[in-house]
Design a protein around this motif. Structure first.
Motif, PDB file in Angstrom:
ATOM      1  N   ILE A 122       0.772  -1.297   0.134  1.00  0.00           N
ATOM      2  CA  ILE A 122      -0.058   0.069   0.223  1.00  0.00           C
ATOM      3  C   ILE A 122       0.795   1.039  -0.005  1.00  0.00           C
ATOM      4  CG2 ILE A 122      -2.049  -1.167   1.165  1.00  0.00           C
ATOM      5  CD1 ILE A 122      -1.235   0.140   3.541  1.00  0.00           C
ATOM      6  N   ASP A 123       0.253   2.143  -0.479  1.00  0.00           N
ATOM      7  CA  ASP A 123       0.967   3.568  -0.694  1.00  0.00           C
ATOM      8  C   ASP A 123      -0.229   4.573  -0.209  1.00  0.00           C
ATOM      9  OD1 ASP A 123       2.655   5.858  -0.950  1.00  0.00           O
ATOM     10  OD2 ASP A 123       2.368   5.748  -3.371  1.00  0.00           O
ATOM     11  N   ILE A 197       4.737  -1.108   3.175  1.00  0.00           N
ATOM     12  CA  ILE A 197       3.895  -0.004   3.107  1.00  0.00           C
ATOM     13  C   ILE A 197       4.995   1.212   2.846  1.00  0.00           C
ATOM     14  CG2 ILE A 197       2.676   1.412   4.662  1.00  0.00           C
ATOM     15  CD1 ILE A 197       2.056  -0.864   6.460  1.00  0.00           C
ATOM     16  N   SER A 198       4.694   1.964   2.024  1.00  0.00           N
ATOM     17  CA  SER A 198       5.413   3.310   1.785  1.00  0.00           C
ATOM     18  C   SER A 198       4.943   4.349   2.401  1.00  0.00           C
ATOM     19  CB  SER A 198       5.398   3.556   0.204  1.00  0.00           C
ATOM     20  OG  SER A 198       5.610   2.734  -0.943  1.00  0.00           O
ATOM     21  N   GLU A 244      12.434   8.129   0.974  1.00  0.00           N
ATOM     22  CA  GLU A 244      11.052   8.048   1.642  1.00  0.00           C
ATOM     23  C   GLU A 244      11.351   6.607   2.486  1.00  0.00           C
ATOM     24  OE1 GLU A 244       8.079   7.261  -1.132  1.00  0.00           O
ATOM     25  OE2 GLU A 244       7.790   9.333  -1.672  1.00  0.00           O
ATOM     26  N   TYR A 245      10.258   5.819   2.926  1.00  0.00           N
ATOM     27  CA  TYR A 245      10.657   4.404   3.736  1.00  0.00           C
ATOM     28  C   TYR A 245       9.792   3.600   2.941  1.00  0.00           C
ATOM     29  CZ  TYR A 245      12.972   7.514   7.041  1.00  0.00           C
ATOM     30  OH  TYR A 245      13.617   8.662   7.660  1.00  0.00           O
ATOM     31  N   THR A 246      10.165   2.331   2.884  1.00  0.00           N
ATOM     32  CA  THR A 246       9.366   1.170   2.888  1.00  0.00           C
ATOM     33  C   THR A 246       9.362   0.370   4.223  1.00  0.00           C
ATOM     34  OG1 THR A 246       9.833   1.041   0.357  1.00  0.00           O
ATOM     35  CG2 THR A 246       8.703  -0.929   1.365  1.00  0.00           C
ATOM     36  N   ILE A 247       8.034   0.235   4.750  1.00  0.00           N
ATOM     37  CA  ILE A 247       8.219  -0.423   6.117  1.00  0.00           C
ATOM     38  C   ILE A 247       7.629  -1.847   5.822  1.00  0.00           C
ATOM     39  CG2 ILE A 247       6.860  -0.593   8.401  1.00  0.00           C
ATOM     40  CD1 ILE A 247       7.227   2.230   8.503  1.00  0.00           C
ATOM     41  N   VAL A 248       8.055  -3.121   6.030  1.00  0.00           N
ATOM     42  CA  VAL A 248       7.965  -4.354   6.025  1.00  0.00           C
ATOM     43  C   VAL A 248       7.641  -5.086   7.212  1.00  0.00           C
ATOM     44  CG1 VAL A 248       8.548  -6.328   4.596  1.00  0.00           C
ATOM     45  CG2 VAL A 248       9.590  -4.215   4.009  1.00  0.00           C
TER      46      VAL A 248
END
Length: 644
Positions: A122-123, A197-198, A244-248
């Motif tokens: 998801i973004d 999640i972005s 940005e970040y990508t949370i996993v």
């Protein structure tokens, strides 16, 4: 159908289900008046559980409200897009696109897809203040109702009411918005599933706390800086923003499955390693020797010293036999390309070649961030293709104009999907936006070394396009229209470029609110022995009733039903369930149904669902009485459910 849900929702209290479970497991911890004795409870569990007296937790205005929103059922229906879904490229497709509020769509999906989704991406809105996010509450609860369902005082209820009714974009409003969506997302994930999640700095810390609370902090797989703007955003204060970040997170880290990236072996072999790191093989070296004449850059005229044993460089003589070298070419004094400081700080980046006392200096071409390919993903995500400009360029090429602002690049989603999914898995994106996720799934299916056959489910609210936008000027009214058209255009291009035999289509459904007139009819309807209301079927539509019920009963959005003709009555059958929606079911039709159980060997449906408004109570009872014969015919107990 909807009346049952409305009644059930009105009776929900956010803590009722938890209290009921405690009563079932620990009845001795409750008084005869229903009061919970926490001291007795602690005594019951302390031998096997450490009791934390002080701890750290997540709290925000609206948390209990968000839990309540997550617990109530959706009062909407799913309407199939018959024109789209019956097209040749879509009729057998297993991809799904849903237009509607994602909280409603998720509540429909969880009835059929719980524990079935391998990967979610998801973004969501970043809540930057410029992205248009405001909490837009659709539930319209009064202060009195909030007090009742949340069991809180009136002052706190008023604060929640104000936050949810004033289009707030506070941190609490954003977390109240995200909590129920992430809560249901966890239910949808398989035990080995993962969610990407972005997010950016505005809400990344709040998002991590939410995910720790919902998924468990032990299930974080990574909080990955994702380089999107290599040049940097100079509008930001103090530091030029690049990432940005990508949370996993995993649903369960112990059982999670993540995969490695497919890489080009030839690209990997073009690099070699020495004690100072990786650099390109061969003669792809950039001269770092002489530059301009000395008089133009006099500060760069100085000697360097080369150790003859290992060809290392310094700016001071370390050994007596060190070779002293000045930037002199053909007798002319020049200047170095590098300063003394650079020779001091980066001596290992210079390759020295000596032929007959002639010295040539070359700078090693080291990989930039993310350039050196590895099959295991790095904790910082970067490739030049991840630039946000590439996402915009892809949209422009597909539409011939800028149809969407700041779409994610396909290459980033392509790599995340390589990490998250394998053959025949399902990907969910409930902030569908410009449909980059679908585009990436199509690319992965078409280009992967193995036939992956990944399916996607996308959800996008039909938000109105800005009237000043290029999309609106080109005839697109809502965001979901852009998302669907992007899939069609990307499918066409990928098919032309690859000729891959994959599923290019998608089935489309719309979330529909029940209008006020229909709700009035439902409210006023009273089942009796004499009258039914044949008009309510037309208010919903048979296909919408069937689609909504099939999802409710676990069949999903890609299973098909067949028409079941019982004399002149039309029923509908999906696997082991028969749906009776139309009115005027005659005794001959009931007899025909019983004969199917008796005469058709493989006819073993054990559930019959009736649209209550189409039947009188006497008709329902007659059907139930006749179906008792099936127990004697095939030893099947047929459940008859009436829905209103």
């Amino acid at each position: 159908m909807i009346k049952d849900i409305i009644t059930s929702n009105n009776e929900i209290n956010v803590t009722n289900d938890k209290i009921d479970k405690l009563k079932e497991l620990f009845p001795n911890c409750f008084s005869k008046n229903g009061e919970f004795d926490i001291s007795t409870f602690e005594e019951e569990i302390k031998s096997n559980t450490s009791i934390l007296k002080e701890g750290y937790g997540l709290n925000f205005l609206g948390k209990n409200y968000a839990k309540y929103i997550a617990s109530i059922d959706t009062e909407t229906i799913l309407v199939p897009d018959e024109e789209n879904n019956n097209k040749e490229e879509n009729i057998n497709s297993e991809n799904i696109y849903i237009s509607g509020d994602n909280i409603d769509a998720l509540k429909h999906l969880v009835k059929s897809y719980a524990n079935k989704i391998k990967c979610i991406y998801i973004d969501p809105p970043y809540n930057t203040g410029n992205d248009g996010f405001v909490y837009n509450d659709k539930f319209n609860l009064s202060v009195e109702k909030i007090v009742d369902v949340l069991d809180i005082n009136e002052d706190e209820a008023k604060r929640i009411f104000n936050m949810t009714n004033t289009k707030s974009n506070s941190h609490s409003a954003w977390m109240t918005f995200m909590y129920p969506r992430l809560y249901i997302a966890k239910q949808l994930l398989r035990e080995d599933g993962v969610i990407f999640i972005s997010i950016d700095d505005n809400e990344q810390s709040q998002l991590k706390l939410l995910c720790d609370n919902i998924f468990g902090e032990e299930n974080i797989l990574g909080m990955l800086p994702t380089i999107m703007y290599l040049k940097g955003n100079n509008d930001e204060y103090a530091f030029s923003g690049t990432h940005e970040y990508t949370i996993v997170y995993a649903k369960d880290k112990e059982n999670s499955t993540v995969y490695q990236l497919e890489i080009d072996d030839n690209t990997e072999d073009s690099w070699e390693e020495d004690e100072s790191g990786y650099f390109k093989k061969g003669a792809n070296l950039k001269s770092t020797g002489v530059n301009a004449p000395r008089d133009k850059r006099p500060n760069l005229f100085f000697p360097i010293y080369i150790n003859r044993d290992d060809n290392s460089i310094s700016v001071i003589r370390r050994k007596e036999n060190d070779l002293e070298v000045y930037p002199i070419t053909n007798g002319q004094e020049m200047s170095w390309r590098w300063s003394k400081e650079k020779f001091i700080t980066q001596p290992n980046d210079v390759i020295v070649i000596i032929n007959d006392n002639e010295v040539s200096l070359y700078k090693k071409q080291r990989p930039s961030l993310g350039e050196l390919p590895t099959s295991k993903p790095k904790s910082t995500l970067y490739k030049p293709e991840y630039s946000s400009g590439n996402g915009t360029e892809r949209i422009k090429k597909l539409f011939n104009f800028k149809a969407f602002s700041n779409p994610k690049p396909v290459s980033l989603l392509y790599d995340l999907l390589q990490i998250g999914v394998s053959d025949n898995d399902v990907v969910l994106d409930f902030f569908g936006g410009s449909s980059t996720t679908a585009d990436a799934v199509l690319c992965l299916n078409a280009l992967s070394k193995s036939k992956k056959d990944i399916k996607y489910i996308l959800i996008q609210s039909p938000e109105f396009c800005d009237v000043k936008s290029e999309a609106y000027k080109n005839g697109y009214i809502t965001i979901d229209e852009i998302g669907q058209e992007r899939i069609r255009r990307a499918s066409k291009r990928i098919k032309e470029e690859t000729n891959a035999d994959i599923d290019y289509g998608f089935k489309h459904y719309t979330i529909k609110e029940v209008d006020t007139n229909t709700l009035d009819k439902l409210e006023k309807f009273e089942p009796n022995f004499v009258y039914s209301d044949k008009t309510i079927v037309d208010e919903f539509g048979i296909n919408s009733i069937l689609t909504t019920w099939m999802v409710k009963d676990g069949y999903g959005l890609t299973d098909k039903y067949e028409k079941l003709i019982l004399e002149e009555y039309e029923a509908y059958k999906c696997k082991n369930t028969i749906y009776l929606i139309n009115s005027d079911m005659s005794s001959e039709a009931i007899k025909c149904l019983i004969e199917k159980y008796e005469n058709e060997e493989n006819f073993e449906c054990n559930r019959i669902v009736l649209f209550g408004y189409s039947f009188t109570l006497s008709e329902i009872q007659t059907l139930k009485d006749n179906l008792k014969q099936v127990k004697n015919i095939k030893n099947i107990n047929v459940d008859v459910l009436t829905r209103y």
